[in-house]
Write an enzyme that holds these catalytic residues in place. Structure first.
Site, PDB file in Angstrom:
ATOM      1  N   ASP A   1      -8.000  -5.316   0.099  1.00 48.52           N
ATOM      2  CA  ASP A   1      -8.474  -6.130  -1.022  1.00 48.52           C
ATOM      3  C   ASP A   1      -8.079  -7.595  -0.933  1.00 48.52           C
ATOM      4  OD1 ASP A   1      -9.746  -4.072  -2.353  1.00 48.52           O
ATOM      5  OD2 ASP A   1      -7.856  -3.329  -3.138  1.00 48.52           O
TER       6      ASP A   1
ATOM      7  N   HIS B   1       0.852  -1.188   0.000  1.00 51.05           N
ATOM      8  CA  HIS B   1       0.000   0.000   0.000  1.00 51.05           C
ATOM      9  C   HIS B   1       0.883   1.231   0.000  1.00 51.05           C
ATOM     10  CE1 HIS B   1      -3.198   2.779   1.170  1.00 51.05           C
ATOM     11  NE2 HIS B   1      -4.012   1.855   0.693  1.00 51.05           N
TER      12      HIS B   1
END
Ligand code: CMC
Length: 427
Positions: free
Chosen positions: A362, A305
């Site tokens: 996700d 991320h």
């Protein structure tokens, strides 16, 4: 405000104010830099650039903290509802009982879409990706609501915001129904926001649809986890589009387009496809090796991320929710076992440890959504549905900010210098 930041270029010294937020890193205010020095800053991907001031969401990526108006995401996911979080983001505070009733009622009254909007769906091929349909149909809303287009009027902005939040589940469910050739299901305003969405998605007019409360709760929690995430790519897209004064529905369509990419919202679809492709824990080392190989473009989807250099707090809630959904539905999915083992192996691998790559939101969401019955192509649509609240809240915040100006980044030009046009027969 902290001490000034000192900056020297071509022998000249300059000072710029350092702004301090309520929490988070200080920010060097370089707004006068170009006017004073004639130089720009260079920051592709905006890794060191704050593009706005915001009171909505705070992330501490190093610590794995996510707060909406101060409230930790874990507490909201545990105790709150998506409608309550929507109120928090849009109106600034958790609602009282009366405020909650009024807000929910307002959103509920906007769930239907204009009957002519149905015609737009017929223009798409049946096998169109639902995100393509979402971009088109949400953009088309701008042609339907002429009474909410004066963005400088707070009342009109509020109506546009309510419409977007309310209609998104209806539009998303219609995109799904269209793709499988079933009739559209009208909203039933007796149901909750999330229950209504499940019925419009999985119900058919020929039969009564009974919402499973455990699935409704899990889905609502997934919506909470996706509601807002500070200045990510799609939110920045909405802000940039909106900074020109563009129509709110068109701005949200721009956000949907950006979210679709596999590096952003499309990662949940890509993560599940990857887990299915791995198929068995025995094959995990092969995929980890590929992710580490500089000559292979493959990346572990659902890992890494821009902001989190620690466990994404949303991923832990997601992992817990997978277990709850599996228990409710009394299913087992070998893909979940692959995911758990992949996570464990990656988290113990020096490559992932060094680069601080952890599972993101996700990684597990696709497994739950698939168990609930959504095809992979719908995953990003669900993300868009929930993120609409954040987009709209951020858009409103930007328009009401007196310091707001059109977004216009600069560049480091590396193309040819001035040269004269040459006629085609002389080239
Ligand atoms: N697998 C393997 N290596 C990775 C991964 C990954 N998933 N993510 C980053 N790296 C490596 C990357 O190769 C780079 O290595 P090096 O420094 O040797 O060049 C280093 O880690 C830093 O990566 P980056 O691409 O510079 O980092 P970024 O902040 O630009 O990208 C990201 C962040 C999310 C796009 C990236 O981690 C990624 O592509 N992840 C997979 C896609 C994904 O799961 N996206 C969902 C993001 S969360 C939901 C959302 O916000 O939409």
């Amino acid at each position: 405000m902290g001490d000034n930041a000192k900056f020297s270029i071509n022998g000249d010294n300059f000072e710029y104010p350092v702004l301090t937020g309520t929490v988070g890193p200080d920010v060097v205010d370089i707004r006068k830099l170009y006017a004073q020095t004639g130089a720009f800053t260079y920051d592709p991907g905006f890794t060191s650039t704050a593009s706005c001031e915001s009171e909505l969401t705070f992330i501490d990526g190093g610590e794995g903290v996510l707060l909406h108006r101060g409230y930790p995401i874990e507490q909201l996911a545990e105790n709150s509802s998506f409608m309550e979080v929507a109120h928090l983001l849009l109106r600034g505070e958790l609602p009282t009982e009366d405020e909650f009733a009024e807000f929910t009622n307002t959103i509920t009254l906007h769930t239907m879409v204009h009957e002519q909007l149905r015609g737009f769906y017929q223009g798409f091929r049946r096998d169109a990706h639902p995100m393509a349909i979402m971009c088109g149909v949400v953009g088309a809303l701008s042609a339907f609501y002429h009474d909410s287009t004066d963005i400088n009027d707070p009342a009109q902005r509020r109506i546009a915001s309510h419409r977007l939040v309310a209609k998104m589940p209806t539009i998303a469910a219609m995109a799904y129904k269209y793709s499988i050739g079933q009739p559209f299901v009208y909203p039933d305003n007796k149901l909750s926001y999330t229950g209504n969405f499940l019925r419009m998605t999985f119900g058919v007019p020929a039969e009564e649809y009974v919402v499973n409360p455990a699935i409704e709760k899990a889905m609502d929690r997934i919506f909470i986890l996706h509601a807002d995430h500070e200045q990510n790519a799609s939110t920045s897209t909405v802000r940039l589009a909106g900074s020109s004064g563009a129509n709110p529905f068109a701005c949200i369509a721009a956000g949907i387009a950006c979210l679709w990419g596999p590096a952003h919202g499309g990662a949940n679809e890509a993560a599940l496809n990857m887990l299915k492709e791995i198929g068995h824990p025995d094959r995990i080392p092969e995929y980890i090796a590929r992710a580490k190989d500089k000559d292979d473009p493959f990346r572990l989807m659902g890992f890494g991320h821009r902001v989190y250099k620690n466990y994404d707090p949303r991923a832990s809630v997601m992992q817990e929710t997978v277990r709850e959904v599996f228990e409710t539905l009394k299913v087992k999915d070998p893909v979940f076992e692959v995911a758990l083992q992949l996570e464990e192996m990656a988290l113990n691998d020096p490559y992932f440890i060094e680069k601080k790559l952890f599972p993101n939101v996700d990684f597990y969401s696709g497994i739950i959504l698939s168990a609930i019955g959504f095809p992979t192509s719908m995953f990003t649509v669900l993300f868009a549905l929930a993120r609409t609240v954040g987009w709209v809240a951020q858009w409103n915040e930007m328009i009401s900010d007196p310091g707001q100006r059109i977004g216009r980044p600069r560049q480091l030009y590396t193309g040819p210098t001035k040269r004269d046009y040459v006629q085609i027969d002389k080239r």
